[in-house]
Scaffold this active site. Structure first.
Site, mmCIF file in Angstrom:
data_model
loop_
_atom_site.group_PDB
_atom_site.id
_atom_site.type_symbol
_atom_site.label_atom_id
_atom_site.label_comp_id
_atom_site.label_asym_id
_atom_site.label_seq_id
_atom_site.Cartn_x
_atom_site.Cartn_y
_atom_site.Cartn_z
ATOM 1 N N SER A 24 0.833 -1.201 0.000
ATOM 2 C CA SER A 24 0.000 0.000 0.000
ATOM 3 C C SER A 24 0.871 1.256 0.000
ATOM 4 O O SER A 24 1.770 1.391 -0.824
ATOM 5 C CB SER A 24 -0.963 -0.042 1.185
ATOM 6 N N ASP B 271 -8.636 -5.492 -6.206
ATOM 7 C CA ASP B 271 -8.473 -4.314 -5.349
ATOM 8 C C ASP B 271 -8.857 -3.072 -6.141
ATOM 9 O O ASP B 271 -8.326 -2.843 -7.231
ATOM 10 C CB ASP B 271 -7.012 -4.205 -4.897
ATOM 11 N N HIS C 120 -6.447 -5.742 -1.643
ATOM 12 C CA HIS C 120 -5.458 -4.692 -1.444
ATOM 13 C C HIS C 120 -4.246 -5.162 -0.647
ATOM 14 O O HIS C 120 -3.145 -4.641 -0.828
ATOM 15 C CB HIS C 120 -6.118 -3.509 -0.733
#
Length: 435
Positions: free
Chosen positions: A178, A360, A413
């Protein structure tokens, strides 16, 4: 006279915290886990920055295979402001929470099956300062920046290795996902520069692993609308109108372009009921044990228990309420794009693995593919499926500059949504096997 009291209390707190700099402890038992831990865990602090004022908290877990020779990883969670404990218990560590309704007691920890620590030593690092149990002894410290964090992580790693010299020769990788995916290439560059400029012994830096990484956030966000169209969340008509009116730029819009702004509102209406981190899962109230995100509350209950903090050897008084992802840790996001860092690292010959969960919508695979294309690397292995037991687990492409892109079919994600696939993917790549 009374005005001196707050200053005196602040001074006493600073002096108290100063006494606990650079400590480490071997942890054999954890509250919530039955019996002794089946792996070696160390927690502690390393002081970095001016006069070691920033105390970086870490969890170090030895490889369950061959710790003397297996790779050494530092893991950084995203945010910015998410504790690395997120990675330890939800993504690729040897522990996880038993998901059940909270009854006021310490949440139960259980062993996991697909931990990366089966083949690697991992330092789970709370960064930037303020995330997790990391703290600053300077109450007036400036907020961290991306480039500043990269320098501090480099300093942390060098000081940690100085205290653990047996790991200097282990292959070293910087890993995370991320938002940290934007900072990790800068960290790799800092460590590499340190190896060449100043610091002996050298860190055996080999490369980095990033999952659904931020690269250029505005462009990453721009890929959400094409992604939503590709998975049938918005109509052809709306998508074509958005392209025509917005010109492909959806995150930064001219306020005078009212037609584009109106269409973006229509887009948000279509996707407001979607759980963006994995569009296949329902969007629901976190407070319900039936909701997937309820498990995140368990870490908050666990880490804010005083018995747990004593077991982890957290410095008393150094942290108020622990948050899994602390939004108050605001950073100066001075790295707008990680692309120059990727290019510089590839020139120096470092390996890189870019993992992308293909469902995601936070950082869609379309945006990841786009910035990788912009690097203009030549392709050494064309797009192909990678398999687990004769089943397609995702798709991969390899580049001449030692970069590998791998999608994870049905992934989200973060690694937690497909732990088996991500574990197998990592084990193959880290050992140099074909995916």
């Amino acid at each position: 006279m009374g005005s001196w009291i707050p200053k005196l209390l602040l001074l006493q707190l600073v002096l108290l915290l100063t006494k606990h700099a650079d400590s480490s402890s071997i942890i054999k038992y954890l509250p919530g886990f039955e019996g002794p831990l089946p792996f070696e865990l160390e927690t502690g602090y390393i002081g970095v920055g001016d006069e070691d004022e920033d105390q970086m908290f870490y969890y170090f877990i030895k490889s369950e295979s061959n710790p003397e020779e297996d790779p050494l990883l530092v893991w950084l969670s995203g945010g910015p402001g998410c504790s690395s404990f997120t990675g330890l218990v939800y993504e690729n560590g040897p522990l996880g929470f038993k998901v059940e309704a909270y009854n006021g007691s310490i949440p139960t920890l259980v062993s996991t099956t697909y931990s990366w620590t089966k083949v690697a030593n991992i330092i789970y690092l709370d960064q930037p300062v303020g995330a997790g149990f990391s703290y600053s002894r300077n109450p007036f410290a400036d907020r961290p920046s991306d480039t500043g964090s990269a320098k501090l992580v480099n300093e942390f790693v060098r000081k940690w290795l100085a205290k653990h010299p047996d790991y200097f020769s282990n292959p070293f990788y910087v890993t995370g996902n991320s938002y940290s995916g934007k900072v990790i290439p800068a960290i790799v560059q800092e460590i590499s520069n340190g190896n060449y400029i100043c610091c002996k012994p050298q860190i055996n830096l080999q490369g980095y692993v990033i999952g659904n990484p931020v690269a250029y956030y505005d462009h990453d966000k721009d890929s959400r609308i094409p992604f939503a169209h590709g998975v049938a969340l918005i109509s052809d008509e709306l998508f074509e109108s958005l392209k025509r009116s917005c010109g492909g730029s959806y995150s930064i819009v001219d306020p005078l372009n009212t037609e584009c702004l109106k269409l973006i509102k229509d887009y948000h209406k279509c996707v407001s009921g979607i759980y963006q981190e994995l569009i296949l899962k329902p969007k629901c109230e976190t407070t319900s044990p039936d909701c997937y995100t309820y498990r995140y509350l368990l870490s908050i209950y666990w880490a804010n228990n005083e018995i747990v903090r004593r077991a982890l050897k957290v410095v008393e008084g150094s942290k108020g309420k622990w948050e899994r992802c602390d939004l108050s840790v605001r950073s100066n996001q001075d790295i707008k794009s990680s692309i120059p860092y990727h290019m510089n690292n590839s020139i120096k010959g470092y390996r890189s693995l870019v993992i992308s969960g293909d469902h995601d919508m936070t950082i869609p695979f379309l945006g990841t593919q786009a910035w990788i294309r912009s690097l203009n690397y030549s392709i050494t292995e064309k797009w192909r499926p990678w398999m687990i037991l004769d089943q397609v687990a995702g798709y991969t492409k390899t580049y001449a500059n030692k970069m590998t892109l791998a999608t994870v079919k049905g992934g989200g994600h973060t690694l937690e949504y497909k732990p088996e696939e991500n574990s197998i993917l990592f084990k193959r790549w880290i050992s140099g096997q074909p995916l």
